[in-house]
Design an enzyme around this catalytic site. Structure first.
Site, PDB file in Angstrom:
ATOM      1  N   GLN A  36       0.642  -1.237  -0.116  1.00  0.00           N
ATOM      2  CA  GLN A  36      -0.149   0.159   0.075  1.00  0.00           C
ATOM      3  C   GLN A  36       0.736   1.394   0.097  1.00  0.00           C
ATOM      4  OE1 GLN A  36      -2.122  -0.378   3.887  1.00  0.00           O
ATOM      5  NE2 GLN A  36      -0.673  -1.261   4.658  1.00  0.00           N
ATOM      6  N   GLN A  67      -9.579   3.714  19.016  1.00  0.00           N
ATOM      7  CA  GLN A  67      -8.705   2.630  19.431  1.00  0.00           C
ATOM      8  C   GLN A  67      -9.222   2.046  20.821  1.00  0.00           C
ATOM      9  OE1 GLN A  67      -6.401   1.834  17.546  1.00  0.00           O
ATOM     10  NE2 GLN A  67      -5.561   3.502  16.457  1.00  0.00           N
ATOM     11  N   ASP A  91      -0.695   0.468  13.404  1.00  0.00           N
ATOM     12  CA  ASP A  91      -0.326   1.700  14.111  1.00  0.00           C
ATOM     13  C   ASP A  91      -0.109   1.642  15.635  1.00  0.00           C
ATOM     14  OD1 ASP A  91      -3.093   2.063  15.378  1.00  0.00           O
ATOM     15  OD2 ASP A  91      -3.788   2.059  13.248  1.00  0.00           O
ATOM     16  N   GLU A 111      -0.065  -8.414  11.616  1.00  0.00           N
ATOM     17  CA  GLU A 111       0.079  -7.706  10.907  1.00  0.00           C
ATOM     18  C   GLU A 111       0.530  -7.760   9.593  1.00  0.00           C
ATOM     19  OE1 GLU A 111      -0.109  -4.477   8.598  1.00  0.00           O
ATOM     20  OE2 GLU A 111      -1.228  -4.085  10.485  1.00  0.00           O
ATOM     21  N   ASP A 143      -0.450 -13.097   6.459  1.00  0.00           N
ATOM     22  CA  ASP A 143      -1.648 -13.036   6.100  1.00  0.00           C
ATOM     23  C   ASP A 143      -2.868 -13.630   7.178  1.00  0.00           C
ATOM     24  OD1 ASP A 143      -4.300 -13.203   5.110  1.00  0.00           O
ATOM     25  OD2 ASP A 143      -3.627 -14.024   3.030  1.00  0.00           O
ATOM     26  N   ASP A 161      -8.595  -5.208  13.674  1.00  0.00           N
ATOM     27  CA  ASP A 161      -8.567  -3.879  13.288  1.00  0.00           C
ATOM     28  C   ASP A 161      -7.934  -3.538  11.929  1.00  0.00           C
ATOM     29  OD1 ASP A 161      -8.108  -1.226  13.376  1.00  0.00           O
ATOM     30  OD2 ASP A 161      -6.422  -1.270  14.542  1.00  0.00           O
ATOM     31  N   SER A 162      -8.814  -4.009  10.937  1.00  0.00           N
ATOM     32  CA  SER A 162      -8.537  -4.005   9.440  1.00  0.00           C
ATOM     33  C   SER A 162      -8.698  -2.592   8.970  1.00  0.00           C
ATOM     34  CB  SER A 162      -9.170  -5.156   8.724  1.00  0.00           C
ATOM     35  OG  SER A 162     -10.504  -4.667   8.790  1.00  0.00           O
ATOM     36  N   SER A 163      -8.574  -2.487   7.811  1.00  0.00           N
ATOM     37  CA  SER A 163      -8.546  -1.356   7.002  1.00  0.00           C
ATOM     38  C   SER A 163      -9.958  -1.828   6.288  1.00  0.00           C
ATOM     39  CB  SER A 163      -7.575  -1.279   5.731  1.00  0.00           C
ATOM     40  OG  SER A 163      -7.463  -2.271   5.121  1.00  0.00           O
TER      41      SER A 163
END
Length: 287
Positions: A36, A67, A91, A111, A143, A161-163
């Protein structure tokens, strides 16, 4: 990256026709990982900002609203979480929140993108990325959809906590992934998944809720307010392996030291987060 005349304008892949804009004081980092585009800049009013693929992930001013809620709701739905899995969260914000709990013995963080972690340590080390040195942490770069397939009855709490569900994160919103998570969870375990925005993605939320209800006996939906996320709101899918689990009430109070460190979450806010506007409640409550 979308900076023009000193202003950052967010990309609009999943929210066409609208865009969050922030005034940029200084670009701190700009580049591309194997997965990305990454941008970090200091804004005029929201502190340091982390952007992935043109979408705001973190700002120092309001990150706690996300968060704390994605972490403290599931952590307080469990009476004694000892083994926690974090999916995504490069993050470091969810990790920081989990580390507030002294009863947690093991934390696994899966992650995909190692560069996001290193960039966050460099530029967000005083805010979200402050707990990567915790001795309870095992950091895995893999993954998650594949990683969890090898886990069996391990975790008390799982926080995804994904996009957004485009590109590499698509697999984290499927029934197959939730089934793998269920097998990786202990009896009485809690799962919390980033759940998009009721103003923009209600049909997607309905679809993901359907997937969750095929796998978990207790499923609910909560939300938080956060100015720099699309439409100022984002939700969470909360699931339990226990039938009839009332997720809308915490099963324990935050310990005094934890409560003193929190800016957004409280038991009252926990309960209120599940109270949705009528148009959203109709979708969430539908079987």
């Amino acid at each position: 990256m979308p900076i023009k005349d000193g202003w950052f304008a967010e990309s609009e892949v999943m929210w066409p026709g609208q865009a969050m804009m922030l005034k940029v004081e200084e670009v701190l980092y700009e580049g591309r990982t194997d997965f990305q585009d990454v941008l970090v800049f200091r804004s005029a009013t929201y502190g340091t900002v982390l952007v992935l693929d043109g979408v705001i992930q973190v700002t120092e001013r309001d990150e706690h609203a996300y968060q704390e809620m994605i972490t403290q709701i599931p952590m307080h739905c469990h009476p004694d979480p000892q083994n926690v899995l974090i999916v995504g969260g490069g993050d470091g914000g969810v990790l920081r929140e989990v580390c507030r709990h002294p009863g947690v013995q093991r934390i696994t963080m899966c992650e995909l993108d190692p560069l996001v972690v290193s960039i966050s340590k460099r530029y967000l080390g005083a805010s979200t990325a402050s707990a990567f040195d915790d001795q309870r942490l095992t950091l895995v770069h893999a993954d998650a959809a594949q990683f969890v397939k090898d886990q069996l009855s391990v975790y008390d709490v799982v926080i995804v906590d994904s996009s957004d569900p485009v590109g590499a994160a698509e697999t984290l919103f499927t029934a197959d992934f939730y089934m793998s998570l269920r097998r990786a969870m202990r009896p009485g375990a809690i799962m919390c998944n980033q759940g998009e925005c009721v103003w923009l993605h209600l049909s997607l939320i309905a679809e993901v809720l359907k997937h969750c209800r095929e796998v978990f006996p207790s499923v609910d939906y909560a939300f938080t307010t956060i100015p720099t996320y699309p439409s100022g709101q984002i939700g969470f899918l909360i699931c339990s392996t226990t039938p009839g689990h009332v997720l809308r009430q915490p099963v324990r109070e935050p310990e005094p030291a934890v409560a003193a460190s929190l800016k957004y979450y409280s038991p009252a806010v926990h309960a209120a987060a599940f109270v949705l506007p009528g148009f959203a409640e109709k979708v969430v409550a539908a079987d």
